[in-house]
Design an enzyme around this catalytic site. Structure first.
Site, PDB file in Angstrom:
ATOM      1  N   HIS A  97       7.108 -27.025   0.358  1.00  0.00           N
ATOM      2  CA  HIS A  97       6.277 -28.053  -0.269  1.00  0.00           C
ATOM      3  C   HIS A  97       5.121 -27.431  -1.052  1.00  0.00           C
ATOM      4  O   HIS A  97       4.132 -28.103  -1.326  1.00  0.00           O
ATOM      5  CB  HIS A  97       5.763 -29.017   0.790  1.00  0.00           C
ATOM      6  CG  HIS A  97       6.859 -29.827   1.413  1.00  0.00           C
ATOM      7  ND1 HIS A  97       7.136 -31.114   1.049  1.00  0.00           N
ATOM      8  CD2 HIS A  97       7.783 -29.501   2.342  1.00  0.00           C
ATOM      9  CE1 HIS A  97       8.164 -31.569   1.747  1.00  0.00           C
ATOM     10  NE2 HIS A  97       8.578 -30.608   2.544  1.00  0.00           N
ATOM     11  N   GLU A 113       0.822  -1.214   0.000  1.00  0.00           N
ATOM     12  CA  GLU A 113       0.000   0.000   0.000  1.00  0.00           C
ATOM     13  C   GLU A 113       0.860   1.270   0.000  1.00  0.00           C
ATOM     14  O   GLU A 113       0.457   2.304  -0.511  1.00  0.00           O
ATOM     15  CB  GLU A 113      -0.935  -0.023   1.224  1.00  0.00           C
ATOM     16  CG  GLU A 113      -2.166   0.842   1.076  1.00  0.00           C
ATOM     17  CD  GLU A 113      -3.221   0.566   2.158  1.00  0.00           C
ATOM     18  OE1 GLU A 113      -2.850   0.440   3.335  1.00  0.00           O
ATOM     19  OE2 GLU A 113      -4.411   0.491   1.811  1.00  0.00           O
ATOM     20  N   LYS A 122     -14.183   2.728  -3.048  1.00  0.00           N
ATOM     21  CA  LYS A 122     -15.054   3.243  -1.978  1.00  0.00           C
ATOM     22  C   LYS A 122     -16.187   4.101  -2.548  1.00  0.00           C
ATOM     23  O   LYS A 122     -17.313   4.056  -2.076  1.00  0.00           O
ATOM     24  CB  LYS A 122     -14.236   4.072  -0.981  1.00  0.00           C
ATOM     25  CG  LYS A 122     -13.298   3.244  -0.118  1.00  0.00           C
ATOM     26  CD  LYS A 122     -12.582   4.115   0.914  1.00  0.00           C
ATOM     27  CE  LYS A 122     -11.449   3.343   1.582  1.00  0.00           C
ATOM     28  NZ  LYS A 122     -10.629   4.195   2.452  1.00  0.00           N
TER      29      LYS A 122
END
Lengths: 446, 446
Positions: free
Chosen positions: B304, B275, B415
């Site tokens: 793995h 960010e 937003k």
């Protein structure tokens, strides 16, 4: 399961990325996989159609373990862990439930975690499910030896506290047989990361009380979609979209479910996508350094962490959203204070849906491509279908990239050096390399 | 804390990547940050030196909440959640401990999770810590309204069940004051992702019983290292290594602790790095699409899963390992069966260390660069120091990339569209866009 790929909007439409593969190519790839000519590691295709008596075995064992034991600890790592962790989260942790017999997966060898966990267990009421396809995974065997030691110290009958899931006939399997320890088999042709619908995932799922028959039915639905020869073959279409974007430089692939219940799906998928496709050589032996880096994300949470980067950072990503049409629980926001009037009357799930669509749209606005896989709801069928979708998408992408999606040669080197550190016979020179390396390291440390 | 950068070995030595920045550049960057001329959002530099009475406040509140309540639920997201989750894992979950007052963080709005959690709580014995710097985060306020509704339905005094952590004087702060709800303040100059050593992290840490004074002392140690003008400034050196590799095309940055106790550090760091640095514009306003994608990993578990890709896939990564010199618990492997003789006599922690060094070396062998941050042990001091290390490394990297590391303009669009969906006044046209988008989407769905 549905695929919505228009979320990619402008970018998708203008980028020259198609959803329809040339029919002949699609047919060739699908036929070579389903006829099992592409690899001898395609046994996972048979798992959803396994024999009734095998299913019965897992159901019976599962219900007996559930009755007699308080905890079942899975000792396994990688493909022997990630699917089980995903199922546990989807059907229990994410909705604040605990299975009657609590299945926990130990997929690391950090002694702080492992020793403190062991010391809190009532060993008399604990079953250990050792899972390793090769029967020789160092981490898993190390855990098993420590458990064995504790069981013996308590004079507990080891045949009553272990179930061993491995390949028939290997040394661990033989140890189990000699000691009357019950076993479950992983077929030779099923790779670890493709094994969740074998005994690897089905026994723990059954112990937790998950309906494994329904999960396998979902898997069969997934296979049926994956064998279609048109663009409604969702795993083929998504693999093909990724293949085209990768060839245009989109080296990163974000998986971002908008659902806590799917929160560990990106972790499971990251192994499939990363380990299957990240290959130095293609099938012709040419150096290609193939693959697309899987990136794990979660909506809406990561809107407040990673979305800034996805929107404005290096433009090298494609995003796969996952959504769920209907939640099991929901609640409308009815209270309000001065600053929350815009939320009143909206339910939590609706707000989640709004945030997803707003994020997908805002990314499309800046030409960052995405598509969405949507599940009707979270249930055994939809999760079984989702698992097969991810496996088939990976297998198809491997064919498109012309790599062997079923081996993992790149991790052998690290294993060899560990054997060198452990002073195993024949590995002495590797230990010597590590000692030299440490010496150089310490010279360069601050 | 130590830095070992020779693990990068051949690649590091031959690649033209230096550890010493030009002294004048280093001085200029460090001075502009510590003099706070670089930004007005550098308040996090003051947190480790906060006033005694502020520390006392969090200690007193923490101990009172711990005595009176069984659970404390944090309602917060992003910077108001990730640090607390990391501390909880480091000091409790990873060693199978539960704090006397169990702190849980709700950083998503999935109704399945949130509603089931609420219905299992004894609300009389539950404190809710609402954390939002702006006081207007939709997700957090939505959660708060649902909780408010439940508390009122049970006729519980809301001033006894909420603590609100926010910026003094905003609407949420005023609501708290009007309703006698205790408050904690986030300084205006401390950004959310840099706020864990403010009330945001310190109150929950104190409730859990973590020694916050020691954690701040560790933070001061971190600041002292970060203000050095030589290459022993670890955060500067690591930022500079990353800066050089990024300019050579290493767009991905893997954080891989070999410690369950540090398992959530990559999640915390991913927000800081992603960010702060993922920016379309530099400080001059030029389009740069800056940043390096943070990738979360865990040793040995991801050996793995992701190691295959790191070793053989696209060569676009740099890896930061994290190790811990000494564990709190350990056990030597003493039992053996035929296939585990090579493990006998080795402790679990030693095996973990062998696997880390073998992985670092095997990557160096194929010229994939890495370096290692090592902590002497896990304790409040070392974690405080690690937190400041990550914050300073991010701030320095921001200066090198010439971006504003303290804003997040790229998340605003999403937003705004959510507000459009919610039909907020003034946002109607954005809602209209989303409706059109959905219509196009459904046309393209399978």
């Amino acid at each position: 399961m549905k695929l919505m790929y228009s979320a990619v909007s402008k970018e998708f439409i203008n980028s020259g990325v198609n959803i329809k593969c040339a029919t002949t190519t699609q047919e060739r790839i699908i036929k070579s996989i389903f006829s099992k000519k592409a690899s001898n590691m395609l046994g996972f295709l048979d798992l959803p159609n396994m024999q009734k008596d095998e299913i019965e075995k897992y159901k019976t064992m599962g219900s007996e373990i559930r009755k007699k034991y308080k905890d079942m600890i899975v000792l396994g790592i990688g493909g022997s862990a990630l699917g089980i962790k995903m199922l546990k989260n989807t059907f229990f942790d994410s909705i604040n439930e605990t299975p009657k017999c609590n299945v926990r997966v130990c997929d690391n060898i950090d002694s702080d975690t492992f020793i403190t966990m062991l010391s809190k267990l009532n060993l008399k009421k604990t079953m250990f499910n050792v899972i390793t396809k090769s029967g020789s995974t160092s981490e898993t065997l190390a855990q098993m030896m420590i458990v064995l030691n504790r069981l013996k110290a308590k004079k507990l009958d080891i045949s009553k506290h272990f179930v061993i899931t491995t390949t028939k006939g290997n040394a661990l399997y033989n140890f189990a047989v000699e000691n009357n320890i019950p076993t479950c088999e992983i077929p030779e042709s099923v790779g670890g990361r493709f094994s969740v619908l074998s005994a690897v995932g089905l026994l723990p799922a059954s112990v937790m009380g998950i309906d494994i028959e329904k999960m396998l039915a979902g898997g069969r639905q997934g296979l049926s979609i994956a064998s279609r020869l048109d663009e409604k073959n969702i795993p083929f279409t998504t693999a093909y979209i990724n293949y085209q974007y990768l060839s245009k430089g989109r080296v990163n692939f974000v998986t971002m479910p908008y659902s806590d219940r799917l929160a560990l799906v990106p972790e499971f998928f990251a192994q499939l996508w990363g380990e299957s496709l990240g290959k130095k050589h293609n099938l012709k032996g040419e150096e290609v350094y193939a693959g697309q880096t899987p990136i794990k994300s979660l909506g809406v949470t990561d809107q407040h962490s990673q979305l800034q980067l996805y929107t404005e950072g290096v433009d090298d990503k494609i995003i796969m959203f996952m959504t769920v049409d209907k939640n099991a629980y929901d609640e409308v926001i009815s209270e309000e204070i001065a600053i929350t009037k815009h939320l009143t009357g909206t339910s939590l799930k609706t707000l989640l849906d709004y945030e997803y669509i707003s994020t997908a749209y805002s990314l499309a606005e800046v030409n960052r491509p995405s598509y969405t896989i949507s599940l009707p709801c979270i249930c055994e069928e939809s999760i079984g279908e989702l698992i097969v979708f991810m496996e088939m998408m990976t297998a198809f992408m491997g064919s498109m990239l012309k790599v062997d999606a079923f081996d993992q040669p790149g991790v052998e080197l690290s294993k060899i050096y560990t054997k060198g550190c452990l002073k195993m016979k024949g590995y002495e020179k590797y230990g010597e390399n590590i000692r030299k390396f440490k010496k150089v390291s310490s010279k360069f440390s601050l």
